[in-house]
Design an enzyme around this catalytic site. Structure first.
Site, short mmCIF file in Angstrom:
data_model
loop_
_atom_site.label_atom_id
_atom_site.label_comp_id
_atom_site.label_asym_id
_atom_site.label_seq_id
_atom_site.Cartn_x
_atom_site.Cartn_y
_atom_site.Cartn_z
CG LEU A 129 -1.99 -1.05 1.37
CD1 LEU A 129 -2.73 -0.89 2.69
CD2 LEU A 129 -2.95 -1.01 0.20
CG ASP A 130 0.61 4.24 -2.98
OD1 ASP A 130 1.47 3.44 -3.37
OD2 ASP A 130 -0.24 4.77 -3.73
CE LYS A 131 5.14 9.27 4.55
NZ LYS A 131 5.97 10.47 4.32
NE ARG A 230 -1.77 8.43 -5.10
CZ ARG A 230 -0.53 8.66 -4.69
NH1 ARG A 230 0.23 7.64 -4.28
NH2 ARG A 230 -0.05 9.88 -4.67
#
Length: 299
Positions: A129-131, A230
């Site tokens: 998962l992204d930050k 995104r």
């Protein structure tokens, strides 16, 4: 436990491939590392992974469930959704990098897991998962579980649902985005739909709520590309709120967003050892709950 094999004939396969064929729950890379680290011996001696065993060769090795711990354990709070001997499911908080990388050598989710496991288990990462993306993420606790979960991701049999708050009113109640993704030539940190994009990407969404300023979507990703949601949301003109890198607004009225409003809400998969179906839900974080409340006030 030490295991031993006496070859009945000359082998045509490389040693790493041969071992992988005997233990399909473990990866070829696992055996390459085992051979290179001297954990697998032929006639009591170290060999190369490319070695082809001969008739009467004696292969000795020990199957290890975990890889050597090389990261530093750090006491970082974790929200554990589920844990057993083979897997752990975490509800990841925002502002937490999943694994060490340049500029983020410490303070990651993997460092936190090592502390949680008291350095007795080295967690295996099977997806990311992204930050600043919150929510459910799975880690394997042994090689067998890692291989099984990785194969499920590769075969796209793991079902993932995200909740996203996006800019503007999405008019369609349901939608499907099929647009290939690739890195931007202008900014290598950005993934975009462009003329050079070659990685197939499919995203499905359902509108849960909408207003003039923003909408809340349930998103199902069929493929699992970097920054897929995104990038696809920007592509259809509704970037994720707070995702300024992809054109998302950082505020609605007086409400400010310090991260992209994207949450890994639900994940379903087959348990790597018991083969039982598993499904876990990660409660919405407070900032997304505020979005819901704000939207309710606008309806």
């Amino acid at each position: 436990m030490k295991q031993k094999i006496i070859c009945g004939q000359d082998l045509t396969q490389r040693l790493d491939c041969y071992m992988n064929s005997l233990h399909k729950d473990y990866s070829r890379n696992y055996f390459q590392n085992m051979i290179k680290n001297g954990k697998l011996l032929v006639n009591g001696k170290t060999v190369h992974p490319s070695y082809k065993a001969k008739k009467n060769d004696e292969i000795e090795y020990v199957m290890e469930e975990t890889a050597p711990v090389s990261l530093k354990a750090e006491n970082i709070p974790l929200d554990v959704i589920y844990e057993d001997n083979d897997i752990i499911v975490i509800n990841k908080q925002a502002d937490l990098v999943v694994h060490p990388s340049y500029g983020h050598e410490t303070g990651t989710l993997l460092n936190a897991l090592l502390y949680h496991f008291q350095n007795k288990i080295n967690p295996f990462m099977v997806h990311r998962l992204d930050k600043d993306t919150t929510g459910a993420i799975i880690f394997a606790k042994n090689e067998k579980s890692k291989v099984s979960l990785s194969k499920q991701f590769q075969k796209r049999t793991i079902y993932k649902i995200y909740i996203a708050a996006v800019t503007g009113a999405v008019l369609e109640d349901n939608g499907r985005i099929e647009a290939p993704l690739g890195r931007s030539l202008a900014n290598r940190k950005i993934i975009e739909v462009g003329p050079l994009a070659k990685k197939q990407a499919v995203t499905e969404f359902k509108v849960l709520h909408r207003s003039r300023d923003f909408s809340i979507l349930q998103v199902h990703i069929i493929t699992g590309r970097t920054h897929q949601i995104r990038s696809h949301m920007k592509y259809i003109g509704h970037p994720v709120l707070g995702d300024t890198a992809y054109g998302g607004s950082d505020h609605i009225g007086d409400m400010k967003f310090t991260r992209q409003m994207l949450h890994s809400y639900k994940i379903s998969f087959t348990h790597p050892v018991t083969s039982k179906p598993m499904e876990f839900t990660a409660p919405l974080p407070e900032d997304l709950k505020k979005c819901e409340a704000l939207l309710a006030d606008k309806l």
